[in-house]
Design a protein around this motif. Sequence first.
Motif, PDB file in Angstrom:
ATOM      1  N   PRO A   5     -70.314  48.861  58.267  1.00  0.00           N
ATOM      2  CA  PRO A   5     -70.032  49.892  59.258  1.00  0.00           C
ATOM      3  C   PRO A   5     -69.896  51.255  58.609  1.00  0.00           C
ATOM      4  O   PRO A   5     -69.600  51.377  57.425  1.00  0.00           O
ATOM      5  CB  PRO A   5     -68.704  49.435  59.858  1.00  0.00           C
ATOM      6  CG  PRO A   5     -68.103  48.554  58.848  1.00  0.00           C
ATOM      7  CD  PRO A   5     -69.219  47.937  58.082  1.00  0.00           C
ATOM      8  N   ASP A   6     -70.173  52.267  59.390  1.00  0.00           N
ATOM      9  CA  ASP A   6     -70.117  53.628  58.875  1.00  0.00           C
ATOM     10  C   ASP A   6     -68.685  54.138  58.924  1.00  0.00           C
ATOM     11  O   ASP A   6     -68.221  54.610  59.952  1.00  0.00           O
ATOM     12  CB  ASP A   6     -71.032  54.504  59.724  1.00  0.00           C
ATOM     13  CG  ASP A   6     -71.080  55.912  59.196  1.00  0.00           C
ATOM     14  OD1 ASP A   6     -70.616  56.120  58.056  1.00  0.00           O
ATOM     15  OD2 ASP A   6     -71.565  56.791  59.902  1.00  0.00           O
ATOM     16  N   ILE A  10     -65.538  57.742  61.104  1.00  0.00           N
ATOM     17  CA  ILE A  10     -64.138  57.547  61.449  1.00  0.00           C
ATOM     18  C   ILE A  10     -63.234  58.337  60.509  1.00  0.00           C
ATOM     19  O   ILE A  10     -62.324  59.044  60.944  1.00  0.00           O
ATOM     20  CB  ILE A  10     -63.788  56.049  61.370  1.00  0.00           C
ATOM     21  CG1 ILE A  10     -64.567  55.262  62.424  1.00  0.00           C
ATOM     22  CG2 ILE A  10     -62.304  55.840  61.544  1.00  0.00           C
ATOM     23  CD1 ILE A  10     -64.086  55.506  63.817  1.00  0.00           C
TER      24      ILE A  10
ATOM     25  N   GLY B  88     -62.894  47.997  59.799  1.00  0.00           N
ATOM     26  CA  GLY B  88     -62.537  47.281  61.012  1.00  0.00           C
ATOM     27  C   GLY B  88     -62.600  48.206  62.214  1.00  0.00           C
ATOM     28  O   GLY B  88     -63.120  47.845  63.267  1.00  0.00           O
ATOM     29  N   LEU B  89     -62.117  49.408  62.027  1.00  0.00           N
ATOM     30  CA  LEU B  89     -62.171  50.390  63.093  1.00  0.00           C
ATOM     31  C   LEU B  89     -63.602  50.771  63.405  1.00  0.00           C
ATOM     32  O   LEU B  89     -63.990  50.883  64.565  1.00  0.00           O
ATOM     33  CB  LEU B  89     -61.442  51.664  62.649  1.00  0.00           C
ATOM     34  CG  LEU B  89     -59.988  51.797  63.013  1.00  0.00           C
ATOM     35  CD1 LEU B  89     -59.534  53.203  62.742  1.00  0.00           C
ATOM     36  CD2 LEU B  89     -59.813  51.470  64.467  1.00  0.00           C
ATOM     37  N   ALA B  90     -64.383  50.985  62.375  1.00  0.00           N
ATOM     38  CA  ALA B  90     -65.715  51.549  62.551  1.00  0.00           C
ATOM     39  C   ALA B  90     -66.622  50.626  63.352  1.00  0.00           C
ATOM     40  O   ALA B  90     -67.394  51.080  64.163  1.00  0.00           O
ATOM     41  CB  ALA B  90     -66.335  51.860  61.196  1.00  0.00           C
ATOM     42  N   ALA B  91     -66.548  49.358  63.144  1.00  0.00           N
ATOM     43  CA  ALA B  91     -67.505  48.496  63.849  1.00  0.00           C
ATOM     44  C   ALA B  91     -67.049  47.065  64.036  1.00  0.00           C
ATOM     45  O   ALA B  91     -67.876  46.203  64.246  1.00  0.00           O
ATOM     46  CB  ALA B  91     -68.833  48.515  63.117  1.00  0.00           C
ATOM     47  N   ALA B  93     -66.727  43.887  62.903  1.00  0.00           N
ATOM     48  CA  ALA B  93     -67.031  43.038  61.754  1.00  0.00           C
ATOM     49  C   ALA B  93     -67.929  43.768  60.769  1.00  0.00           C
ATOM     50  O   ALA B  93     -69.084  43.993  61.036  1.00  0.00           O
ATOM     51  CB  ALA B  93     -67.693  41.750  62.219  1.00  0.00           C
TER      52      ALA B  93
END
Lengths: 226, 226
Positions: A5-6, A10, B88-91, B93
């Motif tokens: 994830p990027d 965030i 975890g926040l970004a995506a 999993a």
Amino acid sequence: MKEGPDISRIAALIGDPARANILTALMSGKALTATELASEAGVTVQTASAHLSKLEAADMIACRKSGRHKYFTLGGDDVGHALEALMGLAAGAGHLRTRTGPKDAALREARVCYNHLAGAKGIALYQGLLARGVIQERGDDVALTDAGVTFLRTFGVDVDGLRKAKTPLCRSCLDWSARQTHLAGSVGRALLARMQEIGWAERVEGTRVVQFTSKGEAAFLDTFGV
Amino acid sequence: MKEGPDISRIAALIGDPARANILTALMSGKALTATELASEAGVTVQTASAHLSKLEAADMIACRKSGRHKYFTLGGDDVGHALEALMGLAAGAGHLRTRTGPKDAALREARVCYNHLAGAKGIALYQGLLARGVIQERGDDVALTDAGVTFLRTFGVDVDGLRKAKTPLCRSCLDWSARQTHLAGSVGRALLARMQEIGWAERVEGTRVVQFTSKGEAAFLDTFGV
DNA sequence: GGGATGCTTCGGCTACGGTCGAAGTATGAA
DNA sequence: TTCATACTTCGACCGTAGCCGAAGCATCCC
């Protein structure tokens, strides 16, 4: 190259001082209006408005309209969790705020972390629950035991009600002030709520400080002390 | 008002895409060089260098010089923890990078690193030398002891000859497959050369693999095993 | 020693994003 | 209705920080 994830998007959101102040203010768990948050962040309302819409678009905050006011809260437990983790890093790097008011000691002792108990009391609670077999560490995670369910029931927590919600019952959260684990998740929240309900402690208005009464202090030690 | 540590500085560091890529790459746990990280981040080495020094100043990464390379790792567990929380926040999993050193098992077992022994054998050698008091760790550095000099002489290493060269005798080198330390420097080179000389091992043509003979294997264990 | 490689520093360019004043929209009160 | 409050949108300004080319060190190889 771009696996996973990027996180930069965030992190960049949190990286702006004004937005960081907004999020830190919301860590109290209280719902705040746009103007209140603007004053917390030290910017004008128009600027705050721009920040808030960005934060909301990223699901980092949630908002609820009530009349001509707009109340903001943190987007969820995971947001609070990430913020605490960042605070842990920042505290370790010595980027403490220059002004350490008298609240600081109280904050270290007991405070709310989004919606559950943190600080020395939070850590004591966590370790007491562990020692009493209410919760059990499983790798990085933490789980409620069968014995824990009955324990919580006698303490006055509606465990079955919590189970209906989709949020995880137990979750560990790293404390920025002491770098130890305390309990988050719906059980963590319920425990703090119950303690306030039975008069052990109360929130100090406008801050994240949780003030225990002398009776509550004794009862806390009796119930959760190691 | 302003409670707790200042998270915006730390978050702003992670907030830059190039730096976020660097940190994500380091989440693998592997130590990476500045050029490798530059390519991971998609920027030139000069730009990466600037980013790396900022990250290092904030203790988010740690670096270790090894010859003309500079190996970077994450600054600590808390850094990894915070990054995970952000992922975890970004995506939800996050698929983490899982590049685990050389694929070839033989390379992982024993190979040359410039001119000295690396891989599992290299690490075993280093720890054997430590246990036998031949070398001694001094902070980040490593030094040859007096007892070590005689040990090397009986093993057939011309220590005095090595001393004439200006290159340092001992130097620790970070293993890229196992993320542990092995011995470099002129003593490291001499030890590998001597092992080949007395028929314990030989290089496999065209690769970096070092193949131990069965006799050599036993003798190695006998001489350096812990 | 000479040549190659890895990393850092410097200088200047560029662009993105935070900031606020002013005007615009929505809600509630008189 | 009219005014007051809470918030949003628009437009313009400006500072900061990321970026790369070129040059400078440091280290290693032959």
